[in-house]
Design a protein around this motif. Structure first.
Motif, PDB file in Angstrom:
ATOM      1  N   SER A  89       0.783  -1.234   0.000  1.00 46.78           N
ATOM      2  CA  SER A  89       0.000   0.000   0.000  1.00 46.78           C
ATOM      3  C   SER A  89       0.815   1.284   0.000  1.00 46.78           C
ATOM      4  O   SER A  89       0.241   2.364   0.097  1.00 46.78           O
ATOM      5  N   GLU A  90       2.146   1.170  -0.127  1.00 47.35           N
ATOM      6  CA  GLU A  90       2.955   2.398  -0.106  1.00 47.35           C
ATOM      7  C   GLU A  90       2.452   3.368  -1.158  1.00 47.35           C
ATOM      8  O   GLU A  90       2.225   4.546  -0.895  1.00 47.35           O
ATOM      9  N   LYS A  91       2.250   2.854  -2.377  1.00 45.71           N
ATOM     10  CA  LYS A  91       1.801   3.784  -3.414  1.00 45.71           C
ATOM     11  C   LYS A  91       0.293   4.038  -3.318  1.00 45.71           C
ATOM     12  O   LYS A  91      -0.221   4.948  -3.962  1.00 45.71           O
ATOM     13  N   HIS A  92      -0.394   3.245  -2.498  1.00 46.30           N
ATOM     14  CA  HIS A  92      -1.815   3.496  -2.299  1.00 46.30           C
ATOM     15  C   HIS A  92      -2.021   4.233  -0.986  1.00 46.30           C
ATOM     16  O   HIS A  92      -2.648   3.727  -0.048  1.00 46.30           O
ATOM     17  N   THR A  93      -1.441   5.416  -0.917  1.00 48.97           N
ATOM     18  CA  THR A  93      -1.556   6.248   0.277  1.00 48.97           C
ATOM     19  C   THR A  93      -1.965   7.641  -0.163  1.00 48.97           C
ATOM     20  O   THR A  93      -1.344   8.222  -1.056  1.00 48.97           O
ATOM     21  N   PHE A  94      -3.026   8.147   0.449  1.00 48.50           N
ATOM     22  CA  PHE A  94      -3.445   9.513   0.119  1.00 48.50           C
ATOM     23  C   PHE A  94      -2.572  10.498   0.889  1.00 48.50           C
ATOM     24  O   PHE A  94      -2.344  10.340   2.089  1.00 48.50           O
ATOM     25  N   ALA A  95      -2.058  11.508   0.210  1.00 45.56           N
ATOM     26  CA  ALA A  95      -1.246  12.531   0.875  1.00 45.56           C
ATOM     27  C   ALA A  95      -1.821  13.902   0.561  1.00 45.56           C
ATOM     28  O   ALA A  95      -2.274  14.166  -0.559  1.00 45.56           O
ATOM     29  N   MET A  96      -1.793  14.754   1.548  1.00 47.57           N
ATOM     30  CA  MET A  96      -2.312  16.110   1.399  1.00 47.57           C
ATOM     31  C   MET A  96      -1.195  17.068   1.786  1.00 47.57           C
ATOM     32  O   MET A  96      -0.674  16.987   2.896  1.00 47.57           O
ATOM     33  N   GLU A  97      -0.827  17.934   0.839  1.00 54.04           N
ATOM     34  CA  GLU A  97       0.258  18.867   1.131  1.00 54.04           C
ATOM     35  C   GLU A  97      -0.298  20.129   1.789  1.00 54.04           C
ATOM     36  O   GLU A  97      -1.308  20.667   1.336  1.00 54.04           O
ATOM     37  N   VAL A  98       0.367  20.581   2.864  1.00 53.48           N
ATOM     38  CA  VAL A  98      -0.089  21.793   3.539  1.00 53.48           C
ATOM     39  C   VAL A  98       1.069  22.782   3.659  1.00 53.48           C
ATOM     40  O   VAL A  98       2.231  22.392   3.603  1.00 53.48           O
ATOM     41  N   GLU A  99       0.694  24.048   3.824  1.00 55.79           N
ATOM     42  CA  GLU A  99       1.716  25.088   4.017  1.00 55.79           C
ATOM     43  C   GLU A  99       1.609  25.605   5.434  1.00 55.79           C
ATOM     44  O   GLU A  99       0.496  25.880   5.928  1.00 55.79           O
ATOM     45  N   GLN A 100       2.758  25.738   6.034  1.00 58.68           N
ATOM     46  CA  GLN A 100       2.847  26.260   7.400  1.00 58.68           C
ATOM     47  C   GLN A 100       2.022  27.535   7.541  1.00 58.68           C
ATOM     48  O   GLN A 100       2.116  28.439   6.706  1.00 58.68           O
ATOM     49  N   GLY A 101       1.174  27.567   8.579  1.00 62.35           N
ATOM     50  CA  GLY A 101       0.412  28.782   8.899  1.00 62.35           C
ATOM     51  C   GLY A 101      -0.946  28.855   8.235  1.00 62.35           C
ATOM     52  O   GLY A 101      -1.736  29.726   8.563  1.00 62.35           O
ATOM     53  N   LYS A 102      -1.227  27.943   7.301  1.00 59.25           N
ATOM     54  CA  LYS A 102      -2.522  28.025   6.614  1.00 59.25           C
ATOM     55  C   LYS A 102      -3.584  27.159   7.307  1.00 59.25           C
ATOM     56  O   LYS A 102      -3.253  26.232   8.051  1.00 59.25           O
ATOM     57  N   THR A 103      -4.840  27.486   6.998  1.00 62.32           N
ATOM     58  CA  THR A 103      -5.969  26.759   7.594  1.00 62.32           C
ATOM     59  C   THR A 103      -6.671  25.947   6.511  1.00 62.32           C
ATOM     60  O   THR A 103      -6.931  26.470   5.420  1.00 62.32           O
ATOM     61  N   TYR A 104      -6.962  24.709   6.834  1.00 60.12           N
ATOM     62  CA  TYR A 104      -7.557  23.786   5.863  1.00 60.12           C
ATOM     63  C   TYR A 104      -8.919  23.318   6.355  1.00 60.12           C
ATOM     64  O   TYR A 104      -9.081  23.022   7.542  1.00 60.12           O
ATOM     65  N   LEU A 105      -9.855  23.246   5.409  1.00 58.36           N
ATOM     66  CA  LEU A 105     -11.176  22.687   5.717  1.00 58.36           C
ATOM     67  C   LEU A 105     -11.169  21.251   5.218  1.00 58.36           C
ATOM     68  O   LEU A 105     -10.961  21.009   4.023  1.00 58.36           O
ATOM     69  N   LEU A 106     -11.365  20.291   6.138  1.00 57.55           N
ATOM     70  CA  LEU A 106     -11.495  18.893   5.719  1.00 57.55           C
ATOM     71  C   LEU A 106     -12.978  18.548   5.717  1.00 57.55           C
ATOM     72  O   LEU A 106     -13.668  18.744   6.723  1.00 57.55           O
ATOM     73  N   ARG A 107     -13.427  18.052   4.583  1.00 56.51           N
ATOM     74  CA  ARG A 107     -14.817  17.597   4.466  1.00 56.51           C
ATOM     75  C   ARG A 107     -14.787  16.075   4.598  1.00 56.51           C
ATOM     76  O   ARG A 107     -14.451  15.382   3.630  1.00 56.51           O
ATOM     77  N   ILE A 108     -15.101  15.577   5.805  1.00 56.50           N
ATOM     78  CA  ILE A 108     -14.931  14.156   6.113  1.00 56.50           C
ATOM     79  C   ILE A 108     -16.270  13.438   5.952  1.00 56.50           C
ATOM     80  O   ILE A 108     -17.295  13.887   6.468  1.00 56.50           O
ATOM     81  N   ILE A 109     -16.236  12.331   5.233  1.00 61.01           N
ATOM     82  CA  ILE A 109     -17.454  11.574   4.923  1.00 61.01           C
ATOM     83  C   ILE A 109     -17.224  10.125   5.335  1.00 61.01           C
ATOM     84  O   ILE A 109     -16.211   9.534   4.947  1.00 61.01           O
ATOM     85  N   ASN A 110     -18.139   9.538   6.106  1.00 57.58           N
ATOM     86  CA  ASN A 110     -17.995   8.107   6.397  1.00 57.58           C
ATOM     87  C   ASN A 110     -18.810   7.314   5.383  1.00 57.58           C
ATOM     88  O   ASN A 110     -20.027   7.199   5.495  1.00 57.58           O
ATOM     89  N   ALA A 111     -18.097   6.766   4.402  1.00 56.22           N
ATOM     90  CA  ALA A 111     -18.722   5.947   3.359  1.00 56.22           C
ATOM     91  C   ALA A 111     -18.492   4.456   3.621  1.00 56.22           C
ATOM     92  O   ALA A 111     -18.732   3.633   2.746  1.00 56.22           O
TER      93      ALA A 111
END
Ligand code: C2O
Length: 562
Positions: free
Chosen positions: A209-231
């Motif tokens: 699963s190494e290549k089957h990993t979701f990654a999200m890049e973030v920048e220091q100091g920024k705010t992110y909205l995660l829209r989480i869904i339980n499917a």
């Protein structure tokens, strides 16, 4: 100073007048999507297999709309299974024809056929999702629905710099339809999934699963909205991000009073929007999802992971896992649900029904029925008020609209046939469960309170109940038996959470309230696919009102025939 202030507020006023007049005069947009249901080879956990997808994507495409838009989704079924798609949480006012549950509001779309779901997004904004609503096909046929606020309207919380959808799912190495059939043959739960997934990917704790990993890049100091869904099909989940707190701002497309937490609890069918600040030392941090299960049933504690990666940090840094609550942490679960409160602001009020026209009390039970075709001669079943729901052969909404007799009866009881100590010592026998396509009839615009009571028939367990066509207010929850003399005094009638799916606590109860202002036939069921299949479902027939805009719309011409 005062002058400057006056000048400022005056120009602000003109500015807002300008903005609101633009949005008032802007025509609601029409958003069109094409869904091609097709089989695609996908590999996970060292196995490649054909899965049913939309447009070859797993998870499927995101529907992006704005509050007020009209949406047309043309679905063509090129897979070997019958298909129908549900827009989970969209109210579909007077328009059950676009709701999607197979044999409830439509007959399925057969192989080689198409149907266009045509609906308006009115009075809702936030995160919802869509999924197949037939058999277990939603395991791979699902995606996000993002409803942006109207043009010129801000979120009622700090505006994020960026946003990402996080879909939590389950993966089976075998064909899910075979898994479901195997369970039916045994009369027992089939194998649990082989992995949990985040955006379709299990992450590095699973093989290959190494290549089957979701990654999200973030920048220091920024705010992110995660829209989480339980499917996920069958698991309530904890979710967290190592080293980062989350601020919950919305659930099931309803704004909440913000609160900060290291982990969220999310049941199948539910959505949760959180703000995350990239305010830690630049590095790589695991996001993780793992089941919550505080009932004495099969425990599945596989952890799906994804990576929150600060910009410029090398991939060689090994992330560590967030500290999630223990898999059976009941007190975290109860405590978390008391923190969820509607925003209840002047702009987004919580209109909780205070006077109730109809009181309903439904018991949730498991049981064992004889089954001559099953390997053990018996099978597990489930019931509401001792009724195991039998799926009809044609859509209930058609039967209702066209007055077709013999498809259903509206004698679903308002309370269980015999009261008992619901959550006392385990009862091994079922209480003479009956089978039927029995619905409950509700007059238009009446206010309903429904208490869902878990029971210890075979075992207690937590059940996420979803109602189609409505949001409801969760005015109370508790452990043990609901006490009609004492518990209502403790209800939150001011700012209770408003949702479309409620987690009924293990061996406990949940009280929900709604106003039946949406005519049609609306499904209500446990969102654990295993339990839905066992019959843990029923439907409401909400009658037409007398006003001009209070009856079910005529069916579309391309509604699939049975
Ligand atoms: Cu998300 Cu009837 O389901």
């Amino acid at each position: 100073m005062a002058k400057a202030y006056n000048f400022f507020s005056c120009s602000l006023f003109i500015f807002f007048w300008f903005i609101s007049s633009i949005s008032l005069h802007a025509e609601a947009a029409v958003k069109t999507y094409k869904f091609d249901v097709q089989v695609k080879n996908v590999s996970r956990l060292c196995h490649a297999k054909p899965i049913v997808t939309v447009n070859g994507m797993f998870p499927g495409p995101t529907i992006y709309v704005r509050e007020g838009d009209r949406v047309l989704v043309n679905v063509t079924n090129n897979a070997q299974y019958n298909m129908s798609i549900h827009w989970h949480g969209l109210k579909q006012f007077r328009n059950g024809w676009a709701d999607g549950p197979a044999y409830i509001t439509q007959c399925p779309i057969k192989t080689g056929h198409s149907y266009t779901y045509d609906f308006n997004v009115t009075g809702q904004r936030g995160t919802l999702w869509w999924h197949a609503h037939i058999f277990w096909l939603r395991a791979t046929v699902h995606g996000a629905i993002v409803i942006l606020p109207k043009q010129g309207t801000l979120f009622p919380f700090p505006q994020p710099d960026m946003e990402t959808n996080i879909l939590l799912g389950e993966w089976w190495n075998n064909d899910v339809e075979e898994v479901e059939k195997q369970g039916n043959k045994m009369g027992l739960p089939p194998n649990t999934s082989d992995a949990h997934t985040i955006n379709g990917k299990p992450g590095p704790l699973f093989p290959c699963s190494e290549k089957h990993t979701f990654a999200m890049e973030v920048e220091q100091g920024k705010t992110y909205l995660l829209r989480i869904i339980n499917a996920a099909l069958n698991d309530e989940l904890f979710f967290g991000v190592d080293g980062h707190n989350m601020t919950v701002v919305e659930i099931d497309a309803v704004y909440t009073k913000p609160f900060t937490t290291p982990a969220i609890l999310i049941a199948p069918g539910q959505t949760t929007n959180v703000l995350v600040q990239a305010n830690r030392a630049p590095g790589r941090y695991f996001m993780a999802a793992r089941p919550f299960m505080d009932a004495p049933v099969i425990v599945d504690n596989k952890t799906a992971t994804a990576i929150l990666q600060y910009k410029g940090v090398p991939d060689t840094i090994i992330p560590s896992l967030p500290k999630l609550p223990a898999p059976n942490d009941t007190s975290f679960a109860l405590n978390y649900s008391t923190k969820l409160r509607s925003l209840n602001s002047p702009q987004y009020p919580a209109n909780v029904p205070l006077k109730i026209d109809r009181h309903l009390f439904y018991t949730i039970g498991l049981g064992i029925n004889p089954c001559p075709t099953c390997i053990n001669g018996t099978k597990l079943i489930a019931s509401l008020n001792n009724i195991t729901f039998v799926m009809p052969q044609i859509g209930l909404l058609q039967a209702h609209y066209f007055n077709i007799p013999g498809v259903f009866i509206t004698d679903f009881p308002d309370k269980p046939p015999t009261p008992f100590n619901y959550t006392g010592a385990p009862l091994t026998a079922n209480l003479g469960t009956s089978q039927g396509t029995r619905l409950s009839r509700i007059p238009f615009n009446s206010t309903v309170e429904l208490v869902l009571q878990d029971t210890n028939l075979l075992t207690v367990e937590s059940h996420p109940f979803h109602l189609h066509g409505y949001n409801f207010f969760i005015v109370g929850t508790g452990v043990g038996n609901f006490d009609p003399a004492k518990d209502p005094a403790k209800y939150n009638l001011v700012d209770p959470p408003e949702r479309n799916t409620v987690g009924v606590p293990t061996g406990g109860w949940a009280a929900i309230r709604f106003r039946a202002d949406n005519p049609g036939v609306w499904f209500m069921h446990c969102h654990l696919e295993l339990h839905t299949g066992w019959g843990l479902k029923m439907a409401f027939v909400v009658e037409n009102g007398k006003g001009p805009n209070q009856s079910v719309l005529p069916p579309p011409k391309d509604l699939p025939p049975c």
